[in-house]
Design an enzyme around this catalytic site. Structure first.
Site, short mmCIF file in Angstrom:
data_model
loop_
_atom_site.label_atom_id
_atom_site.label_comp_id
_atom_site.label_asym_id
_atom_site.label_seq_id
_atom_site.Cartn_x
_atom_site.Cartn_y
_atom_site.Cartn_z
N GLY A 31 35.93 32.87 -12.39
CA GLY A 31 34.81 32.27 -13.12
C GLY A 31 34.64 30.80 -12.83
N HIS A 37 31.26 30.09 -4.74
CA HIS A 37 31.27 31.50 -5.18
C HIS A 37 29.95 32.18 -4.81
CE1 HIS A 37 34.23 29.75 -8.11
NE2 HIS A 37 34.90 30.82 -7.71
#
Ligand code: PAF
Length: 281
Positions: A31, A37
């Site tokens: 996360g 990402h």
């Protein structure tokens, strides 16, 4: 995008897709997503037609004095970013869902040799935690392929070995490191840097580049290159843990080695930064 928190819900959705003949691409993350990402999700999109991302800050891969408690957790922002990147399923389990018998009683996966060198020397147990959680996540999602960033080069190497040794039918795709405009590799831990430290942090990439240029020009004085990199980082105010020239599978290099990688880890204030540069000569 659907968000689920249980193993059963992921399995149900993934099996449905498999019955429809879909190819499932998976991006495991902890996360606090950033552009690095997003590039993993984009790489997944090129290889599959259904994308699953997991967000799980895995306690097993953190040492007792590391930043597990303080690791940035931003699930709502992550959810928005994943949806915008075209992800179909976000898996957001809690610790009990992944380790139902508790961490101490969980089966653990050890990848010998690779797990105890470089970062493994400074973070004992870290790669055992990574290998264990990735194995579990692969069994839960059963993806056709999974994407990992080259920034965590040793992790990528550990996972490739894990998948090969355990005959897992998962294709591992490496996504190139995404950098800030001054070269600093993107990382959730960059937010630990003060503004002054942030100015110094790009020195890691700079010194890796210098080492890579020496190697590319045919220089095989590996110890000299490592020593120069370590000294340069120290004089810039970083506290290097290692600065190392390796073969691509992280073995010791020889003057005949053509495919090399230079890896470094250094502490700067509260942050521990890692980076690497691959060289072909
Ligand atoms: O690279 C990461 O974010 C983690 O190590 C991973 C692969 C998601 C396992 O927890």
């Amino acid at each position: 995008m659907e968000t689920v928190t249980t193993v059963a819900a992921v399995r149900e959705r993934a099996r449905e897709w498999r019955r429809e003949g879909r190819r499932i691409a998976f991006v495991p993350t902890m996360g606090n997503l950033h552009a690095g990402h997003v590039s993993l999700i984009e790489a997944a999109a090129r290889h599959g037609d259904r994308f699953v991302a997991s967000i799980f800050v895995n306690p097993m891969q953190f040492g007792p004095n590391e930043d597990f408690a303080h690791y940035p957790r931003t699930p709502r922002e992550d959810e928005r970013m994943l949806a915008a990147a075209g992800c179909h399923l976000m898996f957001l389990p809690d610790v009990a869902e992944i380790y139902p018998r508790g961490l101490e009683r969980s089966v653990r996966i050890e990848v010998p040799e690779l797990s105890t060198i470089l970062c493994g020397q400074f973070r004992p147990g870290h790669f055992e935690g990574v290998a264990t959680v990735v194995t579990k996540l692969f069994h839960i999602v059963e993806p056709d392929m999974a994407v990992f960033g080259e920034k965590d080069y040793q992790q990528l190497t550990v996972i490739r070995r894990l998948v090969a040794d355990l005959c897992m039918p998962v294709e591992i795709v490496a996504a190139p490191t995404v950098r800030e405009s001054d070269g600093l590799a993107m990382s959730s831990r960059n937010r630990y840097l003060t503004p002054a430290e942030r100015q110094v942090a790009p020195r890691i990439f700079e010194e890796l580049g210098r080492a890579a240029a020496r190697l590319a020009s045919g220089d095989s004085d590996f110890a000299g290159i490592e020593g120069a990199g370590t000294a340069a980082l120290e004089s810039a105010g970083l506290r290097p843990e290692y600065f190392s020239v390796r073969t691509r599978d992280l073995g010791p290099p020889s003057p005949h080695s053509r495919e090399l990688v230079v890896l470094a880890a250094a502490r700067l204030g509260r942050a521990r930064l890692i980076d690497n540069v691959q060289v072909t000569r």
